[in-house]
Design an enzyme around this catalytic site. Structure first.
Site, mmCIF file in Angstrom:
data_model
loop_
_atom_site.group_PDB
_atom_site.id
_atom_site.type_symbol
_atom_site.label_atom_id
_atom_site.label_comp_id
_atom_site.label_asym_id
_atom_site.label_seq_id
_atom_site.Cartn_x
_atom_site.Cartn_y
_atom_site.Cartn_z
ATOM 1 C CB SER A 136 3.531 -6.711 -5.740
ATOM 2 O OG SER A 136 3.452 -8.019 -6.245
ATOM 3 C CD GLU B 57 0.426 -9.806 -9.614
ATOM 4 O OE1 GLU B 57 1.082 -10.453 -9.889
ATOM 5 O OE2 GLU B 57 0.675 -8.716 -9.224
#
Length: 295
Positions: free
Chosen positions: A65, A166
């Protein structure tokens, strides 16, 4: 000539002392890193002087992230260029949702999909809460991974790679190893943020606030620092497969008590150690930098 010799001698002493100090800190970082039972890359830089210490500075580490930071920056750049506004309402489709095993508060709050969110809220969720769906919507809004890479290239950043969504990382554990950064380039990105001038005042403040109000782990860069220390940062965390954690990361800008700034980037990869140990390695490396510059 006498004065010149004195000046050169003083400069040589300063350079030698700085080099020895850096080497000493690098040995300490390496010692701390051994506890991770994996690969560790780290960078500590005093922003005002450029004085730095490194461990595996050119190594490639999965960002997880942490990569949401350059994605958010690319989106803010497009805001400043008028492609869309902070208050623009963006459709979030169910097809944007990441897998259920991945973290996404906006998906959990709106399970049916097909709702609208402001750009500024998507950025806040992506940075402050590390929401994977928000990050993917921002990437789509920017034009995909290629556009994020063009943005980074425009900043002179060469060794940060944003290649996948993602959602793709959630479908294939190995994909995260394609989205990498070196510690040196992560510190370079932090320096550009610290220096300012990348964005208009409003968008620059938004990014700073979102990084400072991070809701993910406070046990990494901030873990051993005084509680009132201002840290603008972005974490990254993978799952664990066969007892190995691919990524436990944190990069950020620490404001020191005298107003100077310490840039910190620590990547812990392929680690067999428990999460508390991995986070402790990051905290101890950050504290090593703090102790060097806070007397």
């Amino acid at each position: 000539m006498k004065h010149l010799n004195i000046f050169l001698s003083a400069a040589l002493i300063f350079f030698t002392c700085s080099t020895l100090n850096a080497q000493s800190i690098e040995k300490e970082i390496e010692k701390i890193a051994n506890d991770a039972q994996g690969r560790v890359g780290a960078g500590l830089m005093l922003a005002e002087t450029g004085e730095a210490s490194w461990l595996n500075a050119e190594g490639n580490f999965p960002m997880q992230s942490v990569y949401k930071l350059p994605i958010a920056m690319a989106a803010l750049s497009k805001v400043d260029k008028g492609f869309f506004g902070l208050d623009s309402m963006i459709l979030v489709k169910k097809s944007d949702f990441i897998s259920k095993k991945q973290y996404s508060p906006i998906r959990d709050k709106n399970p049916k999909g097909n709702f609208h969110m402001k750009v500024l809220d998507l950025i806040r969720y992506a940075v402050s809460e590390s929401d994977g769906t928000a990050s993917d919507v921002l990437m789509r809004l920017c034009g995909g991974p290629g556009e994020i890479m063009k943005y980074l290239a425009g900043l002179g950043i060469k060794d940060i790679y944003v290649k996948n969504t993602e959602k793709q990382m959630g479908l294939d554990y190995s994909v995260q190893y394609k989205n990498t950064s070196t510690p040196r380039e992560a510190v370079r990105l932090l320096y550009l943020i610290y220096k300012g001038g990348l964005f208009k005042k409003e968008t620059e403040k938004l990014l700073s606030d979102d990084m400072t109000n991070l809701l993910t782990s406070s046990r990494r860069i901030k873990g051993l620092l005084p509680k009132d220390t201002k840290v603008a940062h972005k974490t990254g965390t993978s799952g664990t497969e066969k007892g190995i954690a691919a990524a436990t990361n944190d990069i950020g800008i620490v404001t020191l008590p005298d107003g100077r700034h310490l840039l910190v980037a620590v990547f812990v990869s392929d680690s067999k150690a428990p999460e508390a140990v991995r986070e402790g390695v990051i905290a101890r490396i950050a504290k090593t930098g703090w102790d060097k510059y806070v007397k």
